[in-house]
Scaffold this active site. Structure first.
Site, PDB file in Angstrom:
ATOM      1  N   LYS A  80       0.849  -1.199   0.000  1.00  0.00           N
ATOM      2  CA  LYS A  80       0.000   0.000   0.000  1.00  0.00           C
ATOM      3  C   LYS A  80       0.882   1.246   0.000  1.00  0.00           C
ATOM      4  O   LYS A  80       1.915   1.280   0.675  1.00  0.00           O
ATOM      5  CB  LYS A  80      -0.902  -0.025   1.239  1.00  0.00           C
ATOM      6  CG  LYS A  80      -2.057   0.975   1.228  1.00  0.00           C
ATOM      7  CD  LYS A  80      -2.936   0.788   2.469  1.00  0.00           C
ATOM      8  CE  LYS A  80      -4.137   1.728   2.484  1.00  0.00           C
ATOM      9  NZ  LYS A  80      -4.965   1.540   3.700  1.00  0.00           N
ATOM     10  N   SER A 155     -10.023   2.200   2.811  1.00  0.00           N
ATOM     11  CA  SER A 155      -9.100   2.901   1.939  1.00  0.00           C
ATOM     12  C   SER A 155      -8.232   1.971   1.086  1.00  0.00           C
ATOM     13  O   SER A 155      -7.723   2.381   0.054  1.00  0.00           O
ATOM     14  CB  SER A 155      -8.186   3.804   2.767  1.00  0.00           C
ATOM     15  OG  SER A 155      -7.321   3.000   3.562  1.00  0.00           O
ATOM     16  N   SER A 179     -10.056  -0.358   6.816  1.00  0.00           N
ATOM     17  CA  SER A 179      -9.431  -0.182   5.498  1.00  0.00           C
ATOM     18  C   SER A 179      -8.797  -1.435   4.918  1.00  0.00           C
ATOM     19  O   SER A 179      -8.486  -1.467   3.730  1.00  0.00           O
ATOM     20  CB  SER A 179      -8.372   0.919   5.566  1.00  0.00           C
ATOM     21  OG  SER A 179      -9.007   2.169   5.614  1.00  0.00           O
TER      22      SER A 179
END
Lengths: 501, 500
Positions: A80, A155, A179
Site C-alpha cells: 500500500k 481505503s 481499510s
C-alpha cells in the site's frame, strides 16, 4: 491468463522452493497481468518492473547458490502506498506528496526486502487512507474486479483489487477503521487487521496513530497468516509495538478445527441496515460453524451504537495533528501564494492546493474537536466511549472465544454513489470500527455471494487482543467449509477481466 | 523601541506587592536527542544531526530516550518533587517553522515530576523557599535565523534559515508556583533561584548548564498588585533571559515599568516581552492569553513513561549533595569568612573556585583572582565572570607562578589577558613571551646603581630610617626594568646596599 498467477501464495512458495518456478518467472507473470488489466482496475499508483525483476533475480541467484532463504523468498508482493519505500515514490494517495521518494524504508518494507519478496508496486488508497472506496485518492479510484463500475472498498482498495484481479498473490494493507477488512469483504478476498502493536507502524504514514495497524491482504487465510508472520514483531522504532511474539499464525491456519470453540454473534451488528443477501450468507455461516462443533452464543455490545461518532472524533483529532507536518518546508509540494510569500501564506497555499476534500473535512473536524471549549464535549467524550467499547468487548469475550458479524452492511456500491454523502460513506465501517477503537484483531474472509446482486459478501471474525491466532484458526476452518460447499474458492467466481494490449 | 516610563524602584515597592513566577528550561546533555538517535551536540554544521524522526518525515515515529527520562527524574528528585508513576506525553499543536512536526511533544497534565520546593539564600542572607509546581519533559525546537528585515524577527524578514540540529534536544521545564513575599529582593530571588537550579543540574551532571549557550534559559513572569489585594495582577513573561545578572535586571525593569503604568491607571497587557541586555530594557513580544489554544492531547505515538519504584530509589540514592549543604561544607574547607563567602556565592563562583582549588591553588588566592581581577575584567567587558574563557586550572597555575616568585602582580595580570585571549596556559605564555620576573640580582644591582647615581641622598636617608625615601629608587628601577622586576627584591637589595 497464466494459471500460475491464480495460485495461492502457499502453493507458489512450494513451487519456488522446489525450483519448478523461478522468482523472475513469477514476478514477470504478475507484471504481465498488470500490463493487461491495470488500466481498467487501477490498483497501482506506481510500478517499476526493473526493480521488481532485479529483486527476483537476486533471490533466484541466491537460491541457486544454495543459500538458506526465508520460506517466502521470491514470492512477489504489493505494498500500500502509505508505507515508505526508498526505491519508489510514496504518496499516501495525496497530491501533497506526489513524487516524494522517502530516504528510509518502513519497518514492514525492510522485513519484506530482508526476506526476499520482490515488491511489484505501490497500491492505491483514499488520500491518507481517509475513505471507504478509493474515490478520495488524488490519483483516481481503483475499481472492483467483480464489476468495474463498483468500488473495491477503501481505503485499501488498491490492495484488495490487486489480489482480486490476480496482479499480486498477496499485498500489504493498513486498517484504521476497516481499510483492510471492508475492501476484503467487497472483493471476495481475505484481510486481517492484527492486534494493535503486533506490526510496526514505523514508516506507515500516520492517519490516526492510536487506531492504525498494518496487516496482510490475500486470497486465502493461510496466505494472510504467512504474511502476518513475516511482518509482525517488536520494533524499537515503534514505542507502541508489542514486546512479545503472538506465535505462528500459519500454524493456527493449518489446524482447520473449531470444535468446542465458543463463537459469539454480536446482536447489535445484524438486522437493520444490513442487505438481505449479506445477512443470509452470514446466518448460513453461523450454521456451518455450529455443525462443525462450535458453540454459538449471542453477545451484546450496547455501546457499539456510539462507535462511529467516537471514531469520527478521535480519528480526525489525531489526523489533524499528524497531518500538520505537511507544510511545504522540508518535503513534498510547495505552492507559491498570490502576493507576499510569507511562511504562513506558503503553508496555507500548499495545504489548500495539496489536500483533497475529505482530508480537509477531517482536519477541520479534528481541529475543532481538540479546541479548548470543545475538548471535553467531543474528544474527551469520545475517549470515554472508547473505554465503554473496550468494556463491551471484554464482557463479550467472557462468553466467547471469537466474535462474528458481517464485515460490512452491503456489497460493493457503485462508484460515485456515496461520494456526496459522507455520513452514508462512514456507515460502511459500522462493524469494523469497534475493533480499532479497542485495539483487538479483526479479520474479514469471503462469505459467499449475495443473492440479489451476485457480489461477494464478507464475514468478520474478532478476537481478544493478542489472540490473532484464533482468527486464523476459525477463518481457515470456515473457509474450508465454504470451499467444500461452493466447490471452489470464492475468488474463482469472479468474472474474467478483459485483457488489454 | 519606544522608551518606557519607569517608576522609582523604592516607590514601586511602596505601592505594590511583587509576585514572580519562573520557568526554567534545562537542556539535557544526553548523547542523543529526546526521541531519536541523532547526536545532541551544540555548534555542529547546521542540519547535520538530523534524521527522519527529528525533521518529521512522513511515517517516522518517536521513541523515548531512557537517559533523558532518568535525568528528568533526577532533577525532579533533587527539587524534592513527587515522581509520577504514569507520566504521559502530550502534543502541543501550533504551526511554526522551527517545529518540524508543527507540534511539540511535551507533557501537559501528567508531568514526570510535581510538587517540590527549593530553598534559596539571597545576598542579604535572607532565605526563601520557592515552591515548585512541576518539572516536565519536552523537546527543543530548531533554530531559526531570519535574514533581511530590521528586527531579526520573522516578521519583515526576507527569508529564514532553519537549523534542525537542536530540534528534538531533550529539555526539562521547571515551573514554580507564584512566589510572594520577596519584596524589594524579588529580582535577587529570581536570579538566586535560577543559580540554584543551575547548581543542581550541574551537580547532577545532567546538563552542561551554560546559560550563554542556552543550556539553561529562564522566562520570568512578573506581576504587581496593590498591597492587601488578593487577586493577582496581570503578568508579563520576559523570555529567554540569558544570564543571572540579566534576570535580576529584567525583573527589576518590569517592576518599575509596570508600576509606572499601573500608577497612571493603565492596564498591563498580558504578553511575552523580550529582554535587551544592551539597552537594559524589555520590549513587547506577542500577546499571550490563558486561552492560547494549543489543542493539547495525549501523544498517541508514545506509551506512558512508567518509572519503577526501584529506578526512582536508585536515582534518589545517587543524588549529589544539596546546594545548601555543599556551601556549608566548602566554606568550612576553604576557611572563608562569611562576607568573603557571600561574595563568592553572589558572584556565582563556587564551581570556579572549587575547580581552581582542586587544581592546586590556595583557597584565598583562588578567591582573590576570581572575585578580583577576573570579575573586574568581566565587568569591563559587560560579561558575567562565569562566562570568561578561562579554566580553574589556568587560574591555579597563575597563582602558583606568583607564589613561586616567577610573576609579580602586574605581570600576572598581563599573563591573564593573554590566557583570556586564548594564547594557552599561563606557563606557556610566560615561556613564549619571556614575561618572567627578572630575578637576576646582577641586573637589578646595576639598575639600582644607575638610579642611585641620580639620587645619591637616598642611601643616607635609608640609613637614618626614612624608608619612604626608598620608594623613589624602587620606582625608578621598576621603570627601567619595564615592570619585570620583583619590587620586594629591589627593596631588599637597596637596604643591603645602605647597610653595607
Amino acid at each position: 491468463m497464466s494459471e500460475l498467477i491464480r495460485k495461492n501464495a502457499s502453493e507458489l512458495v512450494e513451487l519456488l522452493k522446489s525450483g519448478q518456478v523461478s522468482s523472475v518467472e513469477l514476478t514477470k507473470a504478475h507484471l504481465d497481468r498488470s500490463a493487461a488489466v491495470d488500466q481498467d482496475v487501477h490498483s497501482y499508483l506506481y510500478q517499476n518492473p526493473e526493480t521488481a525483476l532485479a529483486a527476483a533475480a537476486d533471490i533466484d541467484r541466491r537460491r541457486a547458490a544454495g543459500e538458506q532463504l526465508h520460506e517466502l523468498a521470491g514470492l512477489p508482493i504489493a505494498v500500500k502506498d502509505n508505507l515508505t519505500t526508498t526505491d519508489a515514490p510514496t504518496t499516501s494517495g495525496s497530491k501533497i506528496l506526489e513524487g516524494w521518494i522517502p530516504p528510509y524504508d518502513s519497518t514492514v518494507v525492510k522485513k519484506i526486502r530482508a526476506a526476499g519478496l520482490p515488491i511489484l508496486g505501490k497500491t492505491n488508497l483514499d488520500e491518507f487512507a481517509m475513505g471507504s472506496s478509493t474515490e478520495f485518492s488524488a490519483f483516481g479510484p481503483s475499481r472492483n474486479p467483480w464489476d468495474l463500475t463498483r468500488i473495491p472498498g477503501g481505503s485499501g482498495g488498491g490492495s484488495s483489487s490487486v489480489v482480486a484481479s490476480f496482479q499480486a498473490p498477496v499485498a500489504i494493507g493498513s486498517d484504521t477503521g476497516g481499510s483492510i477488512r471492508f475492501p476484503a469483504s467487497v472483493t471476495g478476498t481475505v484481510g486481517n487487521k492484527p492486534t494493535y502493536g503486533a506490526v510496526s507502524r514505523y514508516g506507515l504514514i500516520a492517519l490516526a496513530s492510536s487506531l492504525d495497524q498494518v496487516g496482510p491482504v490475500s486470497r486465502n487465510v493461510l496466505d494472510s497468516a504467512l504474511i502476518q508472520d513475516l511482518i509482525a514483531g517488536h520494533d524499537p522504532h515503534d514505542s507502541t509495538s508489542l514486546p512479545e511474539s503472538l506465535g505462528s499464525m500459519a500454524d493456527a491456519a493449518r489446524k482447520l478445527d473449531v470444535k468446542g470453540m465458543r463463537i459469539g454473534v454480536i446482536k447489535e451488528l445484524m438486522g437493520e441496515g444490513f442487505q438481505p443477501g449479506v445477512m443470509n450468507r452470514f446466518k448460513e455461516s453461523i450454521n456451518l460453524l455450529q455443525q462443525a462443533g462450535a458453540e454459538i452464543v449471542e453477545v451484546s455490545c450496547p455501546n457499539f451504537e456510539y462507535a462511529i461518532a467516537a471514531y469520527y472524533l478521535i480519528l480526525p483529532a489525531e489526523a489533524s495533528s499528524n497531518l500538520a507536518k505537511f507544510d511545504s518546508v522540508r518535503f513534498g509540494l510547495r505552492v507559491a501564494p498570490e502576493g507576499n510569500p510569507t511562511i504562513e501564506r506558503v503553508m496555507a497555499a500548499t495545504r489548500e492546493a495539496g489536500f483533497g476534500p475529505e482530508v480537509k473535512r477531517r482536519i477541520i473536524l479534528g481541529t475543532y474537536a481538540l479546541s479548548s471549549g470543545s475538548y471535553e464535549h467531543f474528544y474527551g467524550a469520545a475517549l470515554k466511549v472508547r473505554t465503554l467499547i473496550q468494556r463491551d468487548f471484554a464482557a463479550a469475550f467472557e462468553k466467547a472465544d471469537v466474535l462474528i458479524s458481517p464485515t460490512a452492511p452491503t456489497t460493493a456500491f457503485k462508484i460515485g454513489e456515496k461520494l456526496e454523502d459522507p455520513l452514508a460513506m462512514y456507515l460502511n465501517d459500522i462493524a469494523t470500527i469497534p475493533a480499532n477503537l479497542a485495539g483487538i484483531p479483526g479479520m474479514s474472509i469471503p462469505n459467499g455471494l449475495a443473492d440479489e446482486d451476485g457480489l461477494p459478501t464478507g464475514i468478520q471474525l474478532l478476537a481478544p487482543a493478542r489472540a490473532d491466532a484464533r482468527l486464523y484458526q476459525v477463518g481457515a476452518a470456515l473457509e474450508k467449509m465454504h470451499e467444500d460447499i461452493w466447490g471452489k474458492r470464492m475468488i474463482d467466481f469472479a468474472p474474467e477481466l478483459e485483457v488489454r494490449s | 523601541m519606544a522608551k518606557d516610563e519607569l517608576m522609582n524602584y523604592e516607590k514601586a515597592l511602596e505601592m505594590f506587592e511583587v509576585v514572580i513566577g519562573l520557568e526554567v528550561h534545562v537542556e539535557l546533555n544526553t548523547k542523543t536527542k529526546m526521541f531519536c538517535g541523532c547526536r545532541n551536540e551544540f555548534g555542529d554544521e547546521p542540519n547535520t544531526n538530523v534524521c527522519p524522526i527529528c525533521i518529521a518525515l512522513p511515517g517516522a515515529l518517536p521513541a523515548v530516550n531512557r537517559t533523558a527520562v532518568e535525568s528528568s527524574i533526577s532533577i525532579g528528585l533533587a527539587l524534592g518533587c513527587e515522581i509520577a508513576p504514569n507520566g504521559r506525553f502530550a502534543r502541543k499543536n501550533y504551526f511554526y517553522p522551527d517545529l518540524a512536526k508543527n507540534f511539540q511533544t511535551s507533557q501537559y497534565d501528567e508531568p514526570i515530576a510535581f510538587e517540590g520546593e527549593l530553598t534559596v539564600e539571597l545576598p542579604s542572607g535572607s532565605v526563601h523557599t520557592v515552591q515548585i509546581e512541576r518539572a516536565h519533559m519536552e523537546e527543543d525546537a530548531g533554530k531559526l535565523t531570519h535574514i533581511g528585515g530590521s528586527t531579526g524577527r520573522i516578521q519583515g524578514a526576507e527569508y529564514s534559515l532553519v537549523d534542525y540540529n537542536r530540534a528534538g534536544v531533550p529539555l526539562v521545564e521547571i515551573v514554580t508556583k507564584p512566589v510572594y513575599g520577596a519584596g524589594a529582593e524579588a529580582p535577587e530571588l529570581a536570579a538566586a533561584y535560577v543559580r540554584s537550579v543551575r547548581e543542581i543540574v550541574k551537580g547532577l551532571g545532567v546538563s552542561d548548564a551554560k546559560m550563554e549557550r542556552g543550556n539553561v534559559r529562564c522566562d520570568a513572569n512578573v506581576s504587581l498588585r496593590p498591597h492587601g489585594q488578593e487577586k493577582l495582577g496581570t503578568r508579563t513573561e520576559t523570555k529567554n533571559v540569558n544570564s543571572l545578572r540579566s534576570i535580576e535586571r529584567a525583573v527589576r525593569y518590569e517592576i518599575q515599568r509596570q508600576a509606572a503604568l499601573l500608577a497612571k491607571g493603565t492596564a498591563i497587557i498580558q504578553e511575552t516581552r523580550h529582554w535587551h541586555e544592551d539597552k537594559g530594557a524589555t520590549s513587547a513580544g506577542r500577546p499571550k492569553s490563558d486561552a492560547d489554544d494549543y489543542r493539547y492531547f495525549p501523544e498517541p505515538d508514545l506509551v506512558p513513561v512508567q518509572p519503577s519504584k526501584e529506578l526512582i530509589e536508585s536515582l534518589r540514592a545517587k543524588l549529589p549533595e544539596k546546594p545548601a549543604d555543599r556551601r556549608k561544607r566548602v566554606q568550612a574547607e576553604w576557611g572563608f569568612a562569611d562576607l568573603e563567602f557571600r561574595d563568592v556565592v553572589n558572584a556565582d563562583l563556587l564551581d570556579q573556585i572549587e575547580e581552581t582549588v582542586k587544581a592546586g591553588a590556595k583557597p584565598q588566592a583562588a578567591r582573590k583572582w576570581w572575585t578580583g581581577e577576573l570579575a573586574r575584567i568581566a565587568n569591563s567587558e559587560n560579561m558575567d565572570v562565569t562566562e570568561l574563557e578561562i579554566s580553574g586550572a589556568h587560574v591555579a597555575e597563575l597563582a602558583q607562578l606568583v607564589d613561586a616568585g616567577k610573576l609579580n602582580d602586574r605581570l600576572a595580570r598581563e599573563v591573564l589577558t593573554y590566557v583570556l585571549a586564548g594564547e594557552g596556559s599561563p606557563a606557556e605564555i610566560v615561556a613564549a613571551r619571556g614575561l618572567e620576573v627578572v630575578s637576576d640580582d646582577g641586573a637589578l644591582i646595576a639598575a639600582i646603581d644607575a638610579a642611585l647615581a641620580k639620587q645619591p641622598d637616598v642611601l643616607d636617608a635609608i640609613r637614618e630610617g626614612r624608608m619612604q625615601a626608598a620608594g623613589a629608587v624602587i620606582g625608578a628601577v621598576m621603570q627601567a626594568m619595564k615592570g619585570s622586576a620583583d619590587a620586594g627584591r629591589v627593596r631588599e637589595l637597596l637596604i643591603q646596599k645602605a647597610n653595607a
